[in-house]
Design an enzyme around this catalytic site. Structure first.
Site, PDB file in Angstrom:
ATOM      1  N   HIS A 277       0.825  -1.215   0.000  1.00 28.03           N
ATOM      2  CA  HIS A 277       0.000   0.000   0.000  1.00 28.03           C
ATOM      3  C   HIS A 277       0.854   1.257   0.000  1.00 28.03           C
ATOM      4  O   HIS A 277       1.914   1.325   0.622  1.00 28.03           O
ATOM      5  CB  HIS A 277      -1.020  -0.004   1.139  1.00 28.03           C
ATOM      6  CG  HIS A 277      -0.464   0.010   2.531  1.00 28.03           C
ATOM      7  ND1 HIS A 277      -0.202   1.173   3.225  1.00 28.03           N
ATOM      8  CD2 HIS A 277      -0.161  -0.993   3.390  1.00 28.03           C
ATOM      9  CE1 HIS A 277       0.226   0.886   4.438  1.00 28.03           C
ATOM     10  NE2 HIS A 277       0.270  -0.422   4.567  1.00 28.03           N
ATOM     11  N   ASP A 289       5.879   1.383   7.282  1.00 30.04           N
ATOM     12  CA  ASP A 289       4.492   0.967   7.030  1.00 30.04           C
ATOM     13  C   ASP A 289       3.778   1.966   6.123  1.00 30.04           C
ATOM     14  O   ASP A 289       3.262   2.962   6.601  1.00 30.04           O
ATOM     15  CB  ASP A 289       3.755   0.859   8.365  1.00 30.04           C
ATOM     16  CG  ASP A 289       2.340   0.357   8.202  1.00 30.04           C
ATOM     17  OD1 ASP A 289       2.020  -0.229   7.157  1.00 30.04           O
ATOM     18  OD2 ASP A 289       1.543   0.565   9.140  1.00 30.04           O
ATOM     19  N   GLU A 321      -5.266   1.656   2.345  1.00 31.84           N
ATOM     20  CA  GLU A 321      -5.152   0.440   3.169  1.00 31.84           C
ATOM     21  C   GLU A 321      -5.340   0.770   4.635  1.00 31.84           C
ATOM     22  O   GLU A 321      -5.995   0.023   5.374  1.00 31.84           O
ATOM     23  CB  GLU A 321      -3.778  -0.204   2.943  1.00 31.84           C
ATOM     24  CG  GLU A 321      -3.621  -1.584   3.566  1.00 31.84           C
ATOM     25  CD  GLU A 321      -3.018  -1.577   4.974  1.00 31.84           C
ATOM     26  OE1 GLU A 321      -2.856  -2.649   5.554  1.00 31.84           O
ATOM     27  OE2 GLU A 321      -2.718  -0.472   5.497  1.00 31.84           O
ATOM     28  N   GLU A 322      -4.776   1.886   5.057  1.00 27.85           N
ATOM     29  CA  GLU A 322      -4.828   2.242   6.469  1.00 27.85           C
ATOM     30  C   GLU A 322      -6.238   2.610   6.929  1.00 27.85           C
ATOM     31  O   GLU A 322      -6.504   2.648   8.123  1.00 27.85           O
ATOM     32  CB  GLU A 322      -3.873   3.407   6.759  1.00 27.85           C
ATOM     33  CG  GLU A 322      -2.395   3.090   6.518  1.00 27.85           C
ATOM     34  CD  GLU A 322      -1.814   2.115   7.532  1.00 27.85           C
ATOM     35  OE1 GLU A 322      -2.578   1.611   8.387  1.00 27.85           O
ATOM     36  OE2 GLU A 322      -0.599   1.854   7.462  1.00 27.85           O
ATOM     37  N   ASP A 350       3.747  -6.048   3.079  1.00 32.61           N
ATOM     38  CA  ASP A 350       3.426  -4.926   3.954  1.00 32.61           C
ATOM     39  C   ASP A 350       4.344  -4.963   5.173  1.00 32.61           C
ATOM     40  O   ASP A 350       4.287  -5.901   5.966  1.00 32.61           O
ATOM     41  CB  ASP A 350       1.955  -5.038   4.369  1.00 32.61           C
ATOM     42  CG  ASP A 350       1.447  -3.812   5.101  1.00 32.61           C
ATOM     43  OD1 ASP A 350       2.239  -2.911   5.397  1.00 32.61           O
ATOM     44  OD2 ASP A 350       0.233  -3.760   5.378  1.00 32.61           O
ATOM     45  N   HIS A 444       2.705   3.210  13.341  1.00 28.23           N
ATOM     46  CA  HIS A 444       1.648   4.219  13.281  1.00 28.23           C
ATOM     47  C   HIS A 444       1.991   5.459  14.106  1.00 28.23           C
ATOM     48  O   HIS A 444       1.107   6.080  14.702  1.00 28.23           O
ATOM     49  CB  HIS A 444       0.317   3.627  13.732  1.00 28.23           C
ATOM     50  CG  HIS A 444      -0.299   2.732  12.698  1.00 28.23           C
ATOM     51  ND1 HIS A 444      -1.533   2.143  12.857  1.00 28.23           N
ATOM     52  CD2 HIS A 444       0.145   2.321  11.485  1.00 28.23           C
ATOM     53  CE1 HIS A 444      -1.818   1.414  11.786  1.00 28.23           C
ATOM     54  NE2 HIS A 444      -0.805   1.501  10.944  1.00 28.23           N
TER      55      HIS A 444
END
Length: 503
Positions: A277, A289, A321-322, A350, A444
């Site tokens: 992604h 990520d 995607e997130e 990923d 994140h």
């Protein structure tokens, strides 16, 4: 008025014939050029992969993430941001610069995006450190602080009967589980709550997304189990906990784009597909990520042009995607049965470079997933073994972009290096690193920068990606044939549909 030119039909016919001849000659030349290249070989393709090349692309991606600073006050590549638009431009321009080896296309769709500008949660006389507003949360009323008692919701807050009569005007404290966060928020709103707090049923903090907006959603926070326990005990003892919540946010729909690149050479009815992604979360630049996966794909695609293939290879960079696997879900939903069956397998890449990494292989079995998933899993295992590397299995639970594929009959699998999971002592013996810590301590978060990437793991995994492409681009011998789009995948019962959309 300009006079019209009259061209004899014979001249038009000649021009048409010439155009057809030039088109066929061009195709013939392209075919000759492709056939003159050596057939892709796993070792040869792997030899192109170096840490210097990955580092150069990682630095470029972080530079692009800086475009998000003006709107988000920090680097980010979340969908809808200038950082994500810049990411898409970088991927597309890189592919376009490779000549005519690939057919490159954009697939646009509308996605829900949001931005949280400020937030604060006060429970009793303190602010829990783990309190985090959920993605796509609406603001508190009038984007101002709201005040009310904290009320403990029964069970997991999925049913109206879970909410006590005094929920109206309160801040609802809800346990994670059974239903999605968005369902909990909506149920709290229907019960009259002015805000909601979902606490983790497991160790660690809790982040999530509410998904598709609902008029019943209320401002919603995530909270760790550890922080929640003190308040749960007090509420169970009948104590009053005056509280307040504040979120200034926006939620809206915006166009975004998947990028697809497919080799013009190779059998177009038998495609090996792989994806990662292109977006990050709003909270940071997302260089691991999934900048790492995006870059690995781009690097492999760049060097594949030096070789011919016998089966087509299709690369994908998903958007959204997130926010709940939006891009990959949309892509698969648009496939006709005929086009679906052309995809022999899908490989998900990923998070390839977590700093406290483990070499993780999705435990995709044929018993619970489309036939062929287990054969792909075994390819990864064989690679790690052949390179004297340890590996570990992780659940194939619908947490990344393979989910829509396996639910629509396409064999799938992939590898990862770990997110917010806790590394064990046994895994330290296998891979090094620190026990008791997240595989990616910056998962994140704002600190997911270039410095957050382990390049040793990244190189090994990018070579594995190259190996997977080279293997199936040459032959599907021994790999199960596709027979239909129905699936025995068990993802519907999983806790996940994306990294944030958890129950």
């Amino acid at each position: 008025m300009k006079a019209l030119s009259i061209i004899p039909l014979t001249t038009l016919a000649a021009a048409s014939a010439l155009q057809q001849y030039l088109h066929e000659a061009s195709n013939s030349q392209a075919s000759l050029s492709s056939s003159s290249k050596p057939l892709v070989d796993s070792k040869a393709l792997q030899d192109h992969i170096t840490s210097d090349k990955l580092l150069k692309r990682a630095n470029k991606l972080f530079e692009i993430a800086q475009l998000g600073v003006e709107e988000y006050n920090h680097p980010t590549r979340v969908i809808g941001s200038d950082g994500h638009v810049g990411t898409l431009d970088y991927i597309y321009s890189t592919l376009a610069g490779l000549g005519d080896y690939y057919e490159v296309s954009n697939q646009s769709f509308e996605a829900v995006v949001g931005n949280i500008f400020e937030s604060r949660l006060v429970l009793g006389d303190g602010e829990p450190k783990s309190a985090t507003p959920m993605s796509l949360t609406p603001p508190t009323k009038n984007k101002d602080a709201v005040f009310g008692p904290l009320v403990l919701v029964a069970n997991e807050g999925c049913d109206a009967s879970d909410y006590p009569s005094n929920t109206t005007g309160s801040i609802a404290l809800i346990k994670r589980g059974v239903c999605a966060f968005g369902d909990k928020s909506a149920a709290a709103g229907k019960a009259g709550a002015i805000a909601a707090v979902v606490y983790n049923s497991e160790k660690g903090s809790l982040s999530g997304t509410l998904g598709e907006p609902s008029k019943y959603h209320v401002a919603t926070f995530g909270l760790s189990n550890e922080d929640a326990q003190e308040f749960i005990r007090k509420l169970q003892d009948g104590k009053l906990i005056p509280s307040s919540a504040y979120i200034d946010s926006i939620v809206h729909k915006a166009p975004t784009t998947n990028i697809i690149a497919q080799t013009k050479g190779g059998d177009q009815n038998n495609c090996v597909m792989l994806g990662g992604h292109s977006d990050s979360v709003a909270e940071g630049p997302g260089i691991n990520d999934d900048g790492s996966g995006s870059i690995s794909l781009l690097e492999v695609a760049t060097h594949l042009v030096n070789y011919s293939v016998q089966n087509c290879v299709r690369f994908a960079w998903w958007a959204g995607e997130e926010e709940g696997l939006l891009g990959s879900d949309y892509y698969v939903s648009q496939l006709s049965e005929k086009e679906n069956l052309k995809i022999r397998l899908f490989m998900d890449y990923d998070m390839m470079a977590s700093p406290n990494y483990a070499y993780q292989v999705y435990n995709a079995t044929n018993a619970l997933n489309p036939t062929g998933s287990e054969e792909l899993r075994d390819l990864y295992i064989d690679f790690y073994k052949s390179h004297n590397q340890n590996y570990t299995f992780i659940p194939f639970d619908g947490r990344s972009d393979y989910d829509a594929f396996i639910k629509n009959g396409i064999p799938g699998g992939g590898i990862a290096t770990g997110a917010e999971g806790i590394k064990t002592k046994d895994e330290v013996e296998m891979f090094g690193g620190s026990a008791g810590q997240w595989y990616d301590p910056c998962y994140h978060q704002l600190c997911d920068t270039v410095d957050n990437c382990n390049f040793d793991a990244w190189v090994i995994n990018t070579k594995l990606i190259a190996h997977s492409v080279a293997t199936y681009a040459v032959s599907f011998k021994g790999f199960p044939e596709r027979t239909g789009v129905s699936s025995n995948a068990q993802g519907e019962e999983s806790l996940y549909h994306g990294p944030k959309l958890v129950m």
